[in-house]
Design a protein around this motif. Structure first.
Motif, PDB file in Angstrom:
ATOM      1  N   TYR A  44      -7.523  10.971  -2.278  1.00 18.01           N
ATOM      2  CA  TYR A  44      -6.262  11.712  -2.227  1.00 18.01           C
ATOM      3  C   TYR A  44      -5.693  11.580  -0.814  1.00 18.01           C
ATOM      4  O   TYR A  44      -6.336  11.988   0.156  1.00 18.01           O
ATOM      5  CB  TYR A  44      -6.484  13.190  -2.571  1.00 18.01           C
ATOM      6  CG  TYR A  44      -6.792  13.443  -4.026  1.00 18.01           C
ATOM      7  CD1 TYR A  44      -5.790  13.842  -4.911  1.00 18.01           C
ATOM      8  CD2 TYR A  44      -8.082  13.262  -4.521  1.00 18.01           C
ATOM      9  CE1 TYR A  44      -6.075  14.070  -6.253  1.00 18.01           C
ATOM     10  CE2 TYR A  44      -8.375  13.477  -5.856  1.00 18.01           C
ATOM     11  CZ  TYR A  44      -7.367  13.877  -6.720  1.00 18.01           C
ATOM     12  OH  TYR A  44      -7.639  14.088  -8.048  1.00 18.01           O
ATOM     13  N   SER A 110      -4.039  15.765 -13.351  1.00 18.14           N
ATOM     14  CA  SER A 110      -3.248  15.996 -12.134  1.00 18.14           C
ATOM     15  C   SER A 110      -3.662  17.322 -11.516  1.00 18.14           C
ATOM     16  O   SER A 110      -4.130  18.231 -12.205  1.00 18.14           O
ATOM     17  CB  SER A 110      -1.754  16.009 -12.471  1.00 18.14           C
ATOM     18  OG  SER A 110      -1.472  17.060 -13.374  1.00 18.14           O
ATOM     19  N   THR A 112      -2.382  20.417  -8.760  1.00 15.99           N
ATOM     20  CA  THR A 112      -1.266  20.989  -8.006  1.00 15.99           C
ATOM     21  C   THR A 112      -1.812  21.627  -6.738  1.00 15.99           C
ATOM     22  O   THR A 112      -2.610  22.571  -6.791  1.00 15.99           O
ATOM     23  CB  THR A 112      -0.511  22.034  -8.838  1.00 15.99           C
ATOM     24  OG1 THR A 112       0.000  21.406 -10.015  1.00 15.99           O
ATOM     25  CG2 THR A 112       0.648  22.610  -8.032  1.00 15.99           C
ATOM     26  N   LYS A 145       2.335  18.172  -6.475  1.00 13.10           N
ATOM     27  CA  LYS A 145       1.554  17.741  -7.629  1.00 13.10           C
ATOM     28  C   LYS A 145       0.977  16.356  -7.384  1.00 13.10           C
ATOM     29  O   LYS A 145       1.709  15.392  -7.148  1.00 13.10           O
ATOM     30  CB  LYS A 145       2.424  17.730  -8.885  1.00 13.10           C
ATOM     31  CG  LYS A 145       1.637  17.508 -10.165  1.00 13.10           C
ATOM     32  CD  LYS A 145       2.530  17.671 -11.393  1.00 13.10           C
ATOM     33  CE  LYS A 145       1.720  17.527 -12.679  1.00 13.10           C
ATOM     34  NZ  LYS A 145       2.583  17.685 -13.872  1.00 13.10           N
ATOM     35  N   PRO A 147      -0.693  13.229  -8.961  1.00  9.91           N
ATOM     36  CA  PRO A 147      -0.716  12.698 -10.333  1.00  9.91           C
ATOM     37  C   PRO A 147      -2.138  12.431 -10.816  1.00  9.91           C
ATOM     38  O   PRO A 147      -3.052  12.210 -10.035  1.00  9.91           O
ATOM     39  CB  PRO A 147       0.081  11.395 -10.214  1.00  9.91           C
ATOM     40  CG  PRO A 147      -0.045  11.005  -8.777  1.00  9.91           C
ATOM     41  CD  PRO A 147      -0.111  12.287  -8.008  1.00  9.91           C
ATOM     42  N   GLY A 148      -2.302  12.456 -12.111  1.00 10.12           N
ATOM     43  CA  GLY A 148      -3.581  12.111 -12.704  1.00 10.12           C
ATOM     44  C   GLY A 148      -3.658  10.618 -12.989  1.00 10.12           C
ATOM     45  O   GLY A 148      -2.720   9.855 -12.723  1.00 10.12           O
TER      46      GLY A 148
END
Length: 723
Positions: A44, A110, A112, A145, A147-148
């Motif tokens: 991430y 996803s 948040t 957010k 994303p997945g």
């Protein structure tokens, strides 16, 4: 060339909206299609154009994955990356290693995150904010957010019956602690699975002991670490068994079947088989005992105090100074023989020597006084300055202590053509010291005045007594600069000292102690520093670095028992247990003698032995009593033998110190190859912390090494660090 100046975070007005292009998170995986149990690195990364103060968010429980988070620094370090032509401040926020436990399409949902952005509130009067404790800034919460994504997991091919569950790249090794035992005596087989992959999820290897050998549950030791490649390191299994009957037994090779993700195929690797000779026992049915779990001993404490730097390129033995000193001994010996009636050279003129050294001694004392002044140590400062003044005139004027009175000093200085102002200044400095030692509340300014008066008086007296003109400022200037430099150097502003490092160690701040010791070692090698560094590494469970540090300390100080003890403690915690090959007892004695002290220790012993031998020869030649003549003859012969042996031992120590053939395996596992080629057959698998000796150093990438048990092979230089 791009201009990235606009990438710095900008404080925006509180009314300014934060768009998705101002602050966002990217999610990436190093693989989107993997096999079951094959590690996936999930990353991430945060990209921002605003002043992001905090970010909160938690990885949810992922169905179908065994997930572990990689530890990243708490203090985030941003760098610049360009996205769609715009420069963003970017940071890797979190990373996870995931092992898929199911097949098919697995979803990473996803997430948040809640970001805290600092914005400027221009509606607040800055003066009012300052006076009333308010602020011209506000915190704005922003939902971000991440994303997945989908990971496709393929099933492994049909599993073999003895599949370990391992997916990755592995090797296996085994060691038997004894090859000959008596019945009912325990043995231990250590099996080590090394490599990178799902090490924590593999099945325990199976050792098929013969039916007459009782086996017990294995002791499992986890020596792995989580990296971006997955779990790397070693899983250690210690199997304890007890042979009940005498005879010759064969313990078959231990197999390990895993799925090689590079070759996309199952691979079977094996250890060697073991032959065990069991002699008749004493009849006692002992239960199994794990000798590695005997009462724990702790390492010896660190060495405090000053450390001596030892330059390997500046060894006393064999140097010009060494041979010159021996030559001087022979010259003195011959001279004594020629002019024995004089017994020795004429004694040096002590009076003249004291006069010559008076200025040097005063300078040294004033340096110390300057440090006391900087520390504002009132009493010690005046004591030191007073001792300096009395000591200087006592030595310079050759006055005994009982004659040191102010009137006598003034009279003698005047007779030496010292002007009245200088004499008065000297006497005044003495008076100030005597008065201010007992004056309460003395100020730093008074100490400065006293220091300058004492220094100036000594400079002037020195100039007059040495025939220097008063207007010759060079000597005074040099003297003052020397004192100033000494005072500045004496104050440890922020330089790391050994005491700082020792204090960090004693407080339990081992990582900081390691940094400090390594910084100090950049100034030069030191047995004490390497020893303390080894202790710090031992406390952090970095056994490999501890062994390396202790070995380097032992190289510089081979006779130190603390180093030897701690090295043995550290080596007892390494994976490989290699039994040194047997040697004749006199070889062991010889090595013990060589390692009794270091190269310069033996060199000093040689010098002392020669001096003692020559002295005893004189005793033999010139003494009249037969007893003394016998003592001289046999004593001289003994010391000559000691001189020869000391030189031999010093030569051996110098060879060990300069050639530095020893090395430590620093990789979690390393194959000892039969030839210096990567695809050559493995002779044995070694693990971190094992010691080898380099016997062929001609190649850059490969080294031929020898183990302590005599086995030889080739190893990649990248797996080794020279002691």
């Amino acid at each position: 060339m791009h201009d990235d100046s606009d990438a710095q975070p900008r404080l925006r007005d509180a009314s300014s909206p934060i768009s998705g292009s101002d602050l966002f998170i990217k999610v990436s995986a190093n693989k989107r299609r993997v096999h079951e149990q094959e590690p996936v690195l999930l990353t991430y990364k945060v990209y921002t154009l605003v002043d992001l103060a905090a970010l909160q968010g938690k990885m949810p429980d992922l169905t179908g994955f065994h997930t572990q988070e990689i530890s990243l620094p708490q203090q985030k370090s941003y760098h610049i990356e360009r996205v769609n032509g715009r420069p963003y401040r970017c940071v890797t926020w979190s990373q996870y290693v995931m092992y898929p436990q199911m097949t098919g399409k697995l979803e990473i949902p996803s997430i948040t995150f809640t970001g805290t952005v600092i914005q400027q509130n221009r509606n607040v009067d800055p003066f009012e904010a300052f006076l009333n404790g308010g602020s011209g800034y506000i915190e704005v919460k922003r939902a971000i957010k991440a994303p997945g994504m989908t990971i496709r997991v393929d099933p492994l091919p049909t599993r073999p019956a003895n599949f370990s569950g391992g997916v990755g790249k592995f090797n296996i090794s085994a060691q038997l602690n004894k090859k000959e035992v008596k019945a009912n005596e325990p043995i231990t087989i250590r099996v080590v699975v090394s490599g990178a992959g799902n090490l924590k999820l593999i099945k325990q290897p199976i050792v098929n002991f013969p039916k007459d050998i009782d086996k017990y549950d294995a002791k499992v030791t986890d020596k792995t670490k989580l990296t971006q490649n997955g779990v790397e390191g070693n899983m250690i299994y210690d199997f304890i068994a007890v042979p009940r009957n005498q005879g010759d037994y064969v313990i078959p090779a231990i197999e390990f079947v895993y799925y090689d993700i590079d070759a996309n195929a199952y691979k079977t690797i094996k250890t060697q088989e073991f032959k065990l000779n069991v002699a008749k026992g004493d009849g006692n049915l002992n239960s199994a005992v794990d000798y590695s779990d005997l009462k724990d001993k702790d390492i010896h404490p660190i060495k405090e105090g000053e450390s001596a730097s030892q330059n390997i390129n500046d060894i006393f033995y064999g140097s010009i100074a060494y041979w010159a000193l021996l030559s001087v001994l022979f010259v003195v010996f011959i001279s004594v023989l020629i002019v024995f009636r004089k017994r020795a050279f004429d004694n040096a003129n002590v009076t003249q020597l004291k006069i010559k050294k008076a200025n040097r001694v005063a300078t040294k004392r004033l340096r110390y006084a300057s440090t006391l002044m900087l520390k504002n140590d009132h009493d010690k400062f005046y004591d030191e300055v007073l001792k300096t003044l009395w000591g200087y005139v006592g030595d310079k004027l050759n006055m005994p202590v009982e004659e040191l009175a102010k009137d006598n000093i003034a009279d003698k200085l005047s007779k030496r053509n010292v002007d009245e102002d200088t004499v008065a200044m000297f006497i005044k400095a003495v008076d100030e010291c005597e008065y201010n030692r007992y004056a309460p509340g003395d100020t730093k300014g008074n100490m400065n005045q006293t220091f300058e008066a004492a220094m100036t008086a000594i400079i002037r007296i020195e100039n007059v007594l040495n025939g220097v003109k008063k207007n010759n400022l060079f000597g005074a200037l040099r003297f003052f600069i020397l004192l100033l430099f000494a005072a500045v150097v004496a104050v440890p502003v922020s330089a790391i000292t050994k005491k700082n490092a020792d204090d960090e160690y004693k407080k339990g701040n081992y990582q900081q102690a390691i940094k400090d010791y390594e910084e100090l070692l950049k100034k030069g090698p030191s047995a004490e520093l390497y020893y303390n560094l080894g202790n710090a590494y031992y406390r952090t469970d970095n056994i490999t670095k501890a062994v390396l540090s202790y070995e380097r300390a032992l190289l510089l100080s081979p006779g130190d028992e603390d180093i030897r003890f701690n090295l043995q403690m550290a080596r007892s915690k390494t994976i490989d247990k290699i039994t040194p090959r047997s040697e004749m007892f006199f070889v062991t004695w010889y090595k013990s003698l060589v390692n009794f002290t270091g190269v310069d220790g033996w060199a000093r012993c040689a010098i002392f032995s020669m001096a003692a031998a020559l002295l005893l020869v004189l005793c033999y030649l010139f003494c009249k009593r037969m007893l003394f003549r016998k003592i001289g003859f046999y004593g001289a012969a003994l010391f000559i033998v000691l001189f020869v042996l000391s030189n031999i031992f010093a030569y051996e120590q110098k060879r060990i110190l300069t050639q530095r053939k020893g090395a430590i395996v620093v990789s979690s596992s390393a194959a000892l190859k039969k030839t210096p080629v990567a695809n050559s057959e493995d002779a044995v698998i070694l693990h971190e912390g094992s010691k080898v000796e380099i016997i062929d150093d001609t190649m850059d990438d490969w080294k031929q090494v020898e183990l302590e048990d005599g086995r030889e092979g080739w190893m990649s230089a990248s797996h080794l660090e020279r002691i």
